[in-house]
Each structure stands twice: as structure tokens, then as C-alpha cells.
Design a protein around this motif. Structure first.
Motif, short mmCIF file in Angstrom:
data_model
loop_
_atom_site.label_atom_id
_atom_site.label_comp_id
_atom_site.label_asym_id
_atom_site.label_seq_id
_atom_site.Cartn_x
_atom_site.Cartn_y
_atom_site.Cartn_z
N LEU A 218 -21.44 29.43 -34.94
CA LEU A 218 -21.17 29.49 -36.39
C LEU A 218 -21.99 30.87 -36.83
CD1 LEU A 218 -21.93 25.75 -37.31
CD2 LEU A 218 -19.81 26.96 -37.67
N LEU A 240 -13.51 27.62 -40.25
CA LEU A 240 -14.64 26.90 -40.81
C LEU A 240 -14.01 25.67 -41.47
CD1 LEU A 240 -17.06 29.69 -42.10
CD2 LEU A 240 -17.27 28.06 -39.97
N LEU A 254 -23.99 24.93 -40.51
CA LEU A 254 -23.47 26.09 -41.12
C LEU A 254 -24.48 26.39 -42.51
CD1 LEU A 254 -21.27 28.42 -41.53
CD2 LEU A 254 -19.98 26.88 -43.12
N VAL A 260 -24.50 32.59 -45.61
CA VAL A 260 -23.26 32.00 -45.69
C VAL A 260 -22.72 31.63 -46.96
CG1 VAL A 260 -24.25 29.51 -45.31
CG2 VAL A 260 -21.98 30.11 -44.66
#
Length: 444
Positions: A218, A240, A254, A260
Motif C-alpha cells: 500500500l 485500491l 491505507l 494518501v
């Protein structure tokens, strides 16, 4: 037999009066019976022969076998083998016939590529596994490129590749090259190539999901999401989306990775294509779904200005994006910060009312749920949500919703909202919900 292809052409020579009467002439072309697939009766493009000696078009006979049939469609004999041998003689005759009839508008069928076999896929997977263990970046990239080329040739090839465990092998390769001592940047081209193939490999097996959903993998995807080109970023969000939809733990992992949230919001603010936008919204939806880390994730998305951004794209979004955007907004409105942002935006209530009963049942459900959350947490109507909803025509829409029928949960919310609105509608002239709201100033 007469082919359904007809070519209109102006008549040449002859009496001009007959030209005026007849206009264009239609020419009918007869296809030899043995050029037709016995299943579809269409001209064969890739003729193959079964063990019974009957020739079919490859696409049609594969569909027949994949449907569970174990007999030859023409002879009804039980197939002792499902091998399909290319009939080059018939294919060459069909191509020659197409060339001879080119003047009638018939195009020559291209020579089909030989489809990939289970053995070839197994062999290349073994070679990728070996290259991965050795850390041979160059060899691994060439082999992945070969798989990618096979997949581009036909859907049949893709099915063969997927059904032979390729996704698990590629997931392991992605994990290994992101966890190596060498920086991710040096393996970026290989990682991009792997992700471009993995986008059509789902659903993955358990082992593949564990490798690809690990914190290491990830982290590599987030790095590509922030630093990769447009194609790489699109592939990342597609992968994802598939991963997070299977296991909430992947969403929690994540959310712990720095940057992110910013990268996903950027994907929405600077859209690449509808597919990437939908995938990004879906990923955010799972990240803010109730879990140990969802509160932190929601706060971060609110700080990044996701609420006004969602309202902006909702103005003229197509169905798929509209459903996902409202799904995300529903989750965000569970938090106080999210509701405060919604209260401040002049587009919130008009857009929610506008979308109800107009786009899809899911959009209606999300819109009612958001209005219910806003009104329930603002009982004194300090932010004027109820008044604004009345002016936008929400009262009439809730009545229609109850009349056409809906689920129990949605029915309860609509009924509660009707009661709240009814108290405030006395003496108020309600504006029809179909009105345009161009007079509103956008906060963006």
C-alpha cells in the motif's frame, strides 16, 4: 444462403430515366455455406476444428464450451477433448474470398493471433517468480510486459491468464520489489507495469490480497499515487478500489499512510477520467466507513476541502459519480466537522433536493439521509436547513417518495423530515423543486 451485407452503389450507364426510377441498386452477396460458423451462421473469422471434425468460429465454440456444454453442437457427439485446432486451410479460403469480393465492400478478415495456452501462462508465471526471488528487475519487467501484450490481444487471453493464478504471482512481485532495500523510485517502471495488469486481475485469491493489501504494498501504491504519471495514478486508484471493497482492514492500513488523503482528493480535484474519479470516490468511501481510523480520516478529508469539492462535482455529475459522491458526503456528515462544512455551503440543500427522485434510487436514499442528518443535528434550525429545504421544494418530494414507496429506513427518515418541515411551512410559499438555482453564489 444470402449474406446480410448490402452495398448501395449508383447504377452505371444504362437509361437515365431508369436511374431516376431505381435510384441506387442493391447487390446481394452469397457466402459459401462452409465459410459460415454452424453456431452463429456468420462468416468465420478464426475457424477452429474440434475432435469431431466440425469447424466453428473460435469465439462461438468457446462460449458454447464455457456454458458447460460437453457435446459437439452439430453432431451432438460427446467431446473427448476440448482442444481447438486452427483450420488454416478454411481461414485462407475465407480471406481469398474476401479479397475477391472487395469491390462489393467486403473487408478481408485479419489473420488471427494464436491464443495463449494454459501451459504458456504457467511457464511465464514460474519465470516471474524466479526473477522476483533473484531481484531481477529487468527480467521481471519484460515478462510482465509479455503478459500485458497477451491480455491486449483478446478477452479469451485475459481469461486464461486470470484463471491460472497470475494475479497472485504479480501481487507477490509487487510486494517484493516495494519491500526491497533499493528505493521504490528505482523500481517505479516495473511497479507501474504490474499495476496496469492487475487492474483486470480481480478478484484476487486470498494470498494475492494479503500481499497486495500489506502496509508495504500500500505504501508503494501511495508513492505512485503521489509521484506517478496520469496512467499510473489511474491504475493505482482502480486497484485500491478493488482491494478496499473486499476487506475493511486494508482501508484502515491505507489511512495510516501519510499523504494518501491529499493524493485522493487531488484525483477528484484534477480529474483524469470518470473511471479514475469513481475509483477515488469509492476508495474514500471505504476509508471513512465506521472503523478504528475512520474518524481521523474523515477529519482529514474535511480539512482538505472535500465537502465543497463534492458539492461542486454534484452540480452536473453523471449517475455513477453522483452516487459515489453522495455516498462519501453521507459518511462525512456523520461527523460534526463535516456537517459544519455542509451548513456553510449555499449549494448543499438545493443540490440534495434537486437530485432526489431524479437520478437513481441510491441517489435519493443518500440525499434523504444527508438531509436527515443535517436537520436532526440542527433541531432549532439555527442554520436554516429546514427553511431552505422548504423553499427548494423538499416537502413535495418527500410526499411523492412516500407515495411511490421506499424501504423502511428511508420511509422513517422521510416521515420525520416531513413532520419537521410541516411545523415550519405554515405561511411559507414553497418554491417548486425544479427551479434553477443559478442565483446562488458558489463557494468555490
Amino acid at each position: 444462403m444470402i449474406l446480410s451485407w448490402r452495398r448501395l452503389r449508383a447504377s452505371r450507364g444504362g437509361n437515365k430515366s431508369s436511374e431516376l426510377l431505381d435510384g441506387n441498386l442493391q447487390t446481394e452477396i452469397t457466402i459459401p455455406t462452409y465459410f459460415r460458423c454452424p453456431i452463429s451462421l456468420d462468416l468465420m473469422k478464426d475457424p477452429v476444428t474440434l475432435s469431431t471434425g466440425i469447424t466453428y468460429d473460435r469465439e462461438n465454440i468457446e462460449k458454447w464450451i464455457e456454458a458447460g456444454n460437453q457435446t459437439c453442437p452439430v453432431s451432438n457427439q460427446v467431446l473427448m477433448s476440448f482442444d481447438q485446432i486452427p483450420n488454416h486451410a478454411i481461414r485462407k479460403m475465407i480471406q481469398d474470398w474476401c479479397v475477391q469480393n472487395r469491390s462489393n465492400g467486403i473487408e478481408r478478415i485479419p489473420t488471427p493471433r494464436i491464443p495463449v495456452t494454459q501451459y504458456e501462462v504457467s511457464q511465464i508465471c514460474s519465470r516471474i517468480a524466479v526473477s522476483t526471488k533473484r531481484g531481477d528487475h529487468k527480467s521481471c519487467r519484460e515478462l510482465v510486459g509479455k503478459i500485458k501484450a497477451w491480455g491486449k490481444e483478446s478477452d479469451r487471453n485475459k481469461r486464461c491468464i486470470v484463471n491460472n493464478g497470475t494475479g497472485c504471482v504479480l501481487s507477490d512481485a509487487f510486494y517484493s520489489f516495494t519491500s526491497s532495500n533499493i528505493s521504490i523510485e528505482k523500481h517505479a517502471d516495473l511497479l507501474k507495469e504490474i499495476l496496469s495488469v492487475l487492474t483486470w486481475m480481480f478478484p484476487l485469491g486470498e494470498e494475492g490480497r494479503l500481499k497486495l493489501g500489506s502496509a508495504t504494498s500500500l505504501g508503494g501504491m501511495v508513492w505512485l499515487l503521489k509521484s506517478g504519471n496520469l496512467s499510473a495514478r489511474q491504475n493505482v486508484v482502480v486497484v485500491l478500489k478493488e482491494l478496499l471493497s473486499v476487506n475493511q482492514r486494508h482501508a484502515d492500513s491505507l489511512a495510516e499512510i501519510e499523504g494518501v488523503a491529499e493524493a485522493l482528493v487531488k484525483m477528484i480535484r484534477e480529474p483524469i477520467c470518470p473511471k479514475a474519479t469513481k475509483a477515488s470516490l469509492t476508495a474514500i468511501f471505504f476509508m471513512i466507513s465506521p472503523s478504528a481510523t475512520s474518524v481521523r480520516s474523515t477529519s482529514r478529508f474535511v480539512e482538505l476541502g472535500l465537502v465543497p469539492l463534492l458539492l461542486e462535482i454534484l452540480v452536473d455529475a453523471e449517475k455513477g459519480i453522483c452516487e459515489r459522491a453522495l455516498g462519501v458526503l453521507t459518511g462525512i456528515c456523520d461527523s460534526k466537522e463535516g456537517r459544519e462544512e455542509a451548513y456553510k455551503n449555499a449549494l448543499t440543500v438545493p443540490i440534495l433536493v434537486k437530485k432526489m427522485l431524479r437520478v437513481s434510487e441510491l441517489v435519493t436514499e443518500f440525499a434523504v439521509c444527508i438531509l436527515w442528518k443535517l436537520c436532526r443535528n440542527d433541531k432549532k434550525d439555527e442554520n436554516g436547513v429546514l427553511l431552505e429545504a422548504l423553499q427548494a421544494g423538499a416537502f413535495q418530494k418527500f410526499l411523492v417518495l412516500l407515495q411511490v414507496g421506499c424501504g423502511e429506513s428511508l420511509k422513517d427518515k422521510a416521515t420525520e423530515l416531513l413532520k419537521l418541515l410541516n411545523i415550519r411551512r405554515i405561511g411559507l410559499d414553497c418554491v417548486d423543486s425544479s427551479m434553477d438555482f443559478k442565483y446562488l453564489k458558489r463557494p468555490f
